[in-house]
Each structure stands twice: as structure tokens, then as C-alpha cells.
Design a protein around this motif. Structure first.
Motif, PDB file in Angstrom:
ATOM      1  N   TYR A   1      -2.149  -0.619  -7.869  1.00  0.00           N
ATOM      2  CA  TYR A   1      -1.524  -1.972  -8.478  1.00  0.00           C
ATOM      3  C   TYR A   1      -0.227  -2.101  -8.506  1.00  0.00           C
ATOM      4  CZ  TYR A   1      -6.411  -2.216 -10.613  1.00  0.00           C
ATOM      5  OH  TYR A   1      -7.723  -2.097 -10.568  1.00  0.00           O
ATOM      6  N   SER A   2       0.139  -3.016  -7.711  1.00  0.00           N
ATOM      7  CA  SER A   2       1.777  -3.258  -7.533  1.00  0.00           C
ATOM      8  C   SER A   2       2.238  -3.658  -8.786  1.00  0.00           C
ATOM      9  CB  SER A   2       2.109  -4.199  -6.313  1.00  0.00           C
ATOM     10  OG  SER A   2       1.402  -5.336  -6.874  1.00  0.00           O
ATOM     11  N   SER A   3       1.635  -4.209  -9.646  1.00  0.00           N
ATOM     12  CA  SER A   3       2.051  -4.636 -11.051  1.00  0.00           C
ATOM     13  C   SER A   3       0.983  -4.918 -11.952  1.00  0.00           C
ATOM     14  CB  SER A   3       3.083  -6.029 -10.912  1.00  0.00           C
ATOM     15  OG  SER A   3       2.166  -7.040 -10.366  1.00  0.00           O
ATOM     16  N   ILE A   4       1.408  -5.128 -13.280  1.00  0.00           N
ATOM     17  CA  ILE A   4       0.295  -5.718 -14.348  1.00  0.00           C
ATOM     18  C   ILE A   4      -0.275  -6.968 -13.954  1.00  0.00           C
ATOM     19  CG2 ILE A   4       0.013  -6.702 -16.677  1.00  0.00           C
ATOM     20  CD1 ILE A   4      -0.172  -3.600 -16.616  1.00  0.00           C
ATOM     21  N   LYS A   5       0.494  -7.821 -13.351  1.00  0.00           N
ATOM     22  CA  LYS A   5      -0.168  -9.126 -12.857  1.00  0.00           C
ATOM     23  C   LYS A   5      -1.312  -8.843 -11.749  1.00  0.00           C
ATOM     24  CE  LYS A   5       0.975 -13.603 -10.647  1.00  0.00           C
ATOM     25  NZ  LYS A   5       2.194 -14.424 -10.221  1.00  0.00           N
ATOM     26  N   ASP A   6      -1.101  -7.866 -10.852  1.00  0.00           N
ATOM     27  CA  ASP A   6      -2.171  -7.702  -9.965  1.00  0.00           C
ATOM     28  C   ASP A   6      -3.512  -6.973 -10.477  1.00  0.00           C
ATOM     29  OD1 ASP A   6      -0.784  -8.651  -7.700  1.00  0.00           O
ATOM     30  OD2 ASP A   6      -0.265  -6.659  -6.805  1.00  0.00           O
ATOM     31  N   TYR A   7      -3.000  -6.380 -11.619  1.00  0.00           N
ATOM     32  CA  TYR A   7      -4.042  -5.440 -12.299  1.00  0.00           C
ATOM     33  C   TYR A   7      -5.192  -6.768 -13.093  1.00  0.00           C
ATOM     34  CZ  TYR A   7      -6.390  -2.927 -16.208  1.00  0.00           C
ATOM     35  OH  TYR A   7      -7.156  -2.362 -17.004  1.00  0.00           O
ATOM     36  N   GLU A   8      -4.539  -7.724 -13.692  1.00  0.00           N
ATOM     37  CA  GLU A   8      -5.275  -8.696 -14.259  1.00  0.00           C
ATOM     38  C   GLU A   8      -5.886  -9.679 -13.206  1.00  0.00           C
ATOM     39  OE1 GLU A   8      -1.631 -10.333 -16.127  1.00  0.00           O
ATOM     40  OE2 GLU A   8      -2.466 -10.310 -17.898  1.00  0.00           O
ATOM     41  N   LEU A   9      -5.380  -9.704 -11.970  1.00  0.00           N
ATOM     42  CA  LEU A   9      -6.188 -10.214 -10.890  1.00  0.00           C
ATOM     43  C   LEU A   9      -6.942  -9.475 -10.049  1.00  0.00           C
ATOM     44  CD1 LEU A   9      -2.896 -12.232  -9.377  1.00  0.00           C
ATOM     45  CD2 LEU A   9      -4.767 -13.422 -10.852  1.00  0.00           C
ATOM     46  N   ASN A  10      -7.255  -8.295 -10.573  1.00  0.00           N
ATOM     47  CA  ASN A  10      -8.331  -7.215  -9.995  1.00  0.00           C
ATOM     48  C   ASN A  10      -7.796  -7.312  -8.306  1.00  0.00           C
ATOM     49  OD1 ASN A  10     -10.213  -5.538 -10.337  1.00  0.00           O
ATOM     50  ND2 ASN A  10     -11.700  -6.632  -9.325  1.00  0.00           N
ATOM     51  N   LYS A  11      -6.517  -7.271  -8.034  1.00  0.00           N
ATOM     52  CA  LYS A  11      -5.928  -7.117  -6.911  1.00  0.00           C
ATOM     53  C   LYS A  11      -5.401  -5.895  -6.566  1.00  0.00           C
ATOM     54  CE  LYS A  11      -2.437  -9.004  -3.547  1.00  0.00           C
ATOM     55  NZ  LYS A  11      -1.401  -9.968  -3.500  1.00  0.00           N
ATOM     56  N   TYR A  12      -6.022  -5.086  -5.732  1.00  0.00           N
ATOM     57  CA  TYR A  12      -5.622  -3.540  -5.533  1.00  0.00           C
ATOM     58  C   TYR A  12      -5.977  -3.022  -4.207  1.00  0.00           C
ATOM     59  CZ  TYR A  12     -10.655  -2.991  -6.001  1.00  0.00           C
ATOM     60  OH  TYR A  12     -12.073  -3.090  -5.932  1.00  0.00           O
ATOM     61  N   THR A  13      -5.424  -1.789  -3.953  1.00  0.00           N
ATOM     62  CA  THR A  13      -5.728  -1.131  -2.553  1.00  0.00           C
ATOM     63  C   THR A  13      -6.339   0.366  -3.058  1.00  0.00           C
ATOM     64  OG1 THR A  13      -3.906  -2.222  -1.664  1.00  0.00           O
ATOM     65  CG2 THR A  13      -4.651  -0.205  -0.741  1.00  0.00           C
ATOM     66  N   ILE A  14      -7.577   0.529  -2.518  1.00  0.00           N
ATOM     67  CA  ILE A  14      -8.204   1.863  -2.604  1.00  0.00           C
ATOM     68  C   ILE A  14      -7.294   2.818  -2.017  1.00  0.00           C
ATOM     69  CG2 ILE A  14     -10.083   3.453  -1.798  1.00  0.00           C
ATOM     70  CD1 ILE A  14     -10.674   1.768  -4.189  1.00  0.00           C
ATOM     71  N   VAL A  15      -7.060   3.940  -2.598  1.00  0.00           N
ATOM     72  CA  VAL A  15      -6.211   5.136  -2.045  1.00  0.00           C
ATOM     73  C   VAL A  15      -6.996   6.337  -2.153  1.00  0.00           C
ATOM     74  CG1 VAL A  15      -3.745   6.277  -2.254  1.00  0.00           C
ATOM     75  CG2 VAL A  15      -4.023   4.205  -2.388  1.00  0.00           C
ATOM     76  N   ILE A  16      -7.084   7.268  -1.009  1.00  0.00           N
ATOM     77  CA  ILE A  16      -7.762   8.645  -1.320  1.00  0.00           C
ATOM     78  C   ILE A  16      -6.560   9.359  -0.890  1.00  0.00           C
ATOM     79  CG2 ILE A  16      -9.879   7.729  -0.544  1.00  0.00           C
ATOM     80  CD1 ILE A  16      -9.461   8.939   2.118  1.00  0.00           C
ATOM     81  N   VAL A  17      -6.557  10.415  -1.706  1.00  0.00           N
ATOM     82  CA  VAL A  17      -5.382  11.627  -1.602  1.00  0.00           C
ATOM     83  C   VAL A  17      -5.980  13.079  -1.988  1.00  0.00           C
ATOM     84  CG1 VAL A  17      -3.392  10.013  -2.521  1.00  0.00           C
ATOM     85  CG2 VAL A  17      -4.744  11.416  -3.934  1.00  0.00           C
TER      86      VAL A  17
END
Length: 364
Positions: free
Chosen positions: A209-225
Motif C-alpha cells: 500500500y502506498s498510503s493509508i488512503k490506498d489501504y482504505e480503498l483496498n488498492k494494492y500491488t501484490i509483491v513476492i519476495v
């Protein structure tokens, strides 16, 4: 006499034709056409408002008609509306994939399921199911399940027989349930962070998540590491965790990626490792401490190695590694890096529950 005979014949024919009609009062009629195995098929779905006191599956039953070359079938009790659950035939978003869409609501969470349709051996079948689940704390996650081919027949929706039996619960849900980050802190508004969601051997999976706002909007990028590199999937792709019928960490076996064209590709751990090997991006997993109280730092992943140092709420750390509990799949320990004004860069261990406030969870 001849006119009377013709009249009786006409009444008889009319009655027979009416009896063959699947539904006399159709609503919400939808027509689709899809090519399956390079063959065109026409799908017509509708709700049937005819009163049928014997129907104890759906309050408002639906009917699905499928017509193709040498294929003409009508299905009842496969789709319909009924209280807290319903199922329909539709296409998957704008990807032109024919699916059964199923949803069920409860006090704890809401579940949506997308079931792509397979036509094989003159049967309609289901193999994989793609779930979107929303918890009452607003957390959302996607997972998928593939098992034996299920033949869809007339009456598939009978109680305890139809789609209900295909809906599964998995232990990984608990990881999301506990990832309930504080949203009302101004100091977190522009702070990037990641949420751990699972692990296969040496590959860890996070939501970024780039910010809390993106978290609330369920906007994210899946990352594997792994410990050195990371790989980010395209933001327009839909990513589903593939789960199997096993307990513990072995239930999580890979990822299903649905691209913008509707192509679905499964990545097992070998395919995910290949992506990591191609990647040149250095691992950069971050999160922040949520506890109101002090969070102890440890030299080793052991309660007997506590130091005098600690972190406080909203301190950002870089996650270097994690240790899962073998019995329940939760994270017991995180290895972290922290930039201290007094000590510079320090690398220590913290307990696994440091990234969520236990007081808030227990109050739910």
C-alpha cells in the motif's frame, strides 16, 4: 362434430405446449454469446416469477438455457435468488469469460465467487473457483481453489448439494483478519507499508500500500519476495492466492493471475521462483508498529534474547525475514531493520503481533 373434435385437439395441443414451457413469467432476462472450445454457444438466463410451492431452494428461482451445435439444455435450481445467497449466470467483469456468479452474506463477512464454465463431454462443468471475501473490518482478499471437475446438472442448487458445498474456509483468512491497521492517525497518511499474506518455502507474499488512503480503498500491488529480490505484478492484473485442501502453511500453493484480457495463468512456487530470478528489484518490505506500548527488540527469535532497546507506535521498519508458526501459519517472529537516530541502522527481531493492536481485535 368435426368442429368439436378440432376444438378439443387445439386445446390439447395448447395445453401440451404450455406444459413444456420452462417459465411463463420471466424477469431479468439476459442473453450472452461465448465461444467455448472454438464453438459458439448462446446463453439465456432469467428469473422465473411463477409461484411454485414445491421449490424450497430459491425464493425466486432462475433458469439457464444453453444452446449450441448438438447442445440444447435447460437448467433449473442452478441459478436464483434466496435470502442471504444467490447465484446468477453472467460474464466475469469485462473479460468475456462465462461464469456462475455466487454470493453469500453473513454477519462476519461477505463472499463472492466466480466459477468459469467448462463445456466438455456434452456437460456443463466447473473446475476452479475464484473468491473475493470482505470481512466486517473492511479487509478484503482474494483466493482460488481448484479441485475435481463438478458436473452442473438440473437441480444442482438443491440444499447442501449445489454451490454451497464448493465454498471453503481456509486458515489464511486469519492473517487478513488481524491486519487491521489504524486509519485515523495523521502521521500515517503518507507512509508506505506492506501486509504479509503468506509464504511458500522461501518465497513470501505481501500486499503493498502506498498510503493509508490506498489501504482504505483496498488498492494494492501484490509483491513476492525472497531474502534478496522482489517481484511486483502488474497493477491491472487480478491476483488470487491458490489454496488446496490441506491445513497449515502447505495449503497455500501459488497464485492465479487474471490479466486484463481475461487470460488466467497459475504460478506455482517454481514459476514464482523463476520470476524472482529474472527480477532486478532489491527487496524492500516495510511496515510500521501499531502497538500503543513499547515493542521490545530481540537479538534472536527467542524471548530469552530481549535487549534494552524498543520501538514505539508508528515507527517504520524494513522486514528482512519472518518465521511462521508451523501449527497455525501465523507469523511468530519478524527480522527487521530500523534506522535509529541514536544507534544508526540496527537489525533485530520483534514478535509477530507487533503490527496489529491486540486490544482492537479482542474488542471485536
Amino acid at each position: 362434430m368435426k368442429k368439436m373434435f378440432l376444438l378439443l385437439l387445439l386445446i390439447t395441443i395448447s395445453t401440451v405446449c404450455h406444459a413444456k414451457e420452462a417459465c411463463s413469467n420471466k424477469t431479468f432476462v439476459e442473453n450472452y454469446q461465448f465461444n467455448i472450445n472454438s464453438q459458439p454457444y448462446k446463453f439465456t438466463s432469467y428469473l422465473c416469477e411463477d409461484k411454485d410451492e414445491d421449490d424450497d431452494v430459491f425464493l425466486t428461482p432462475g433458469i439457464l438455457e444453453i444452446h449450441g451445435k448438438n447442445f440444447n439444455k435447460t437448467y433449473k435450481n442452478v441459478i436464483g435468488l434466496g435470502g442471504y445467497r444467490y447465484s446468477t449466470f453472467t460474464q466475469w467483469n469485462d473479460k468475456h469469460i462465462p461464469i456462475f456468479y455466487y454470493t453469500i452474506n453473513s454477519s462476519e463477512y461477505d463472499t463472492e465467487a466466480y466459477m468459469p464454465i467448462i463445456i466438455k463431454d456434452n456437460n456443463v462443468m466447473i473446475n476452479c473457483i475464484y473468491f473475493n471475501k470482505s470481512f466486517k473490518n473492511s479487509m478484503k482478499f482474494n483466493y482460488s481453489y481448484c479441485g475435481n471437475l463438478q458436473i452442473v446438472e438440473d437441480g444442482f442448487g438443491d440444499v447442501e448439494v449445489g454451490f454451497d458445498k464448493l465454498i471453503r474456509d481456509f486458515y489464511l483468512e486469519a492473517i487478513y483478519y488481524f491486519s487491521d491497521f489504524a486509519k485515523n492517525k495523521e502521521s500515517l497518511q503518507y507512509k508506505k507499508f506492506d501486509v504479509f499474506i503468506g509464504k511458500i518455502d522461501g518465497i513470501s507474499f505481501y500486499r503493498r500500500y502506498s498510503s493509508i488512503k490506498d489501504y482504505e480503498l483496498n488498492k494494492y500491488t501484490i509483491v513476492i519476495v525472497n531474502k534478496e529480490k522482489e517481484y511486483r505484478f502488474k497493477p491491472e492484473d487480478e491476483v488470487y492466492q491458490r489454496i488446496v485442501d490441506r491445513s497449515g502453511s502447505q495449503a497455500f500453493i501459488g497464485l492465479d493471475i487474471v490479466d486484463s484480457k481475461g487470460n488466467i495463468k497459475f504460478y506455482n512456487k517454481e514459476a514464482l521462483s523463476a520470476l524472482l530470478n529474472k527480477s532486478t528489484i532489491k527487496r524492500n518490505i516495510t511496515s510500521y508498529i501499531q502497538y500503543d506500548e513499547k515493542t521490545k527488540l530481540y537479538n534472536k527469535p527467542s524471548n530469552r534474547s530481549a535487549t534494552d532497546m524498543y520501538l514505539v507506535q508508528h515507527d517504520s521498519v524494513t522486514i528482512l525475514d519472518e518465521i511462521l508458526n508451523k501449527s497455525n501459519g501465523y507469523v511468530d517472529w519478524y527480522k527487521i531493520s530500523y534506522n535509529s537516530e541514536k544507534h544508526g541502522k540496527i537489525i533485530k527481531w520483534i514478535e509477530g503481533d507487533s503490527f496489529f493492536p491486540m486490544s482492537e481485535i479482542s474488542s471485536d
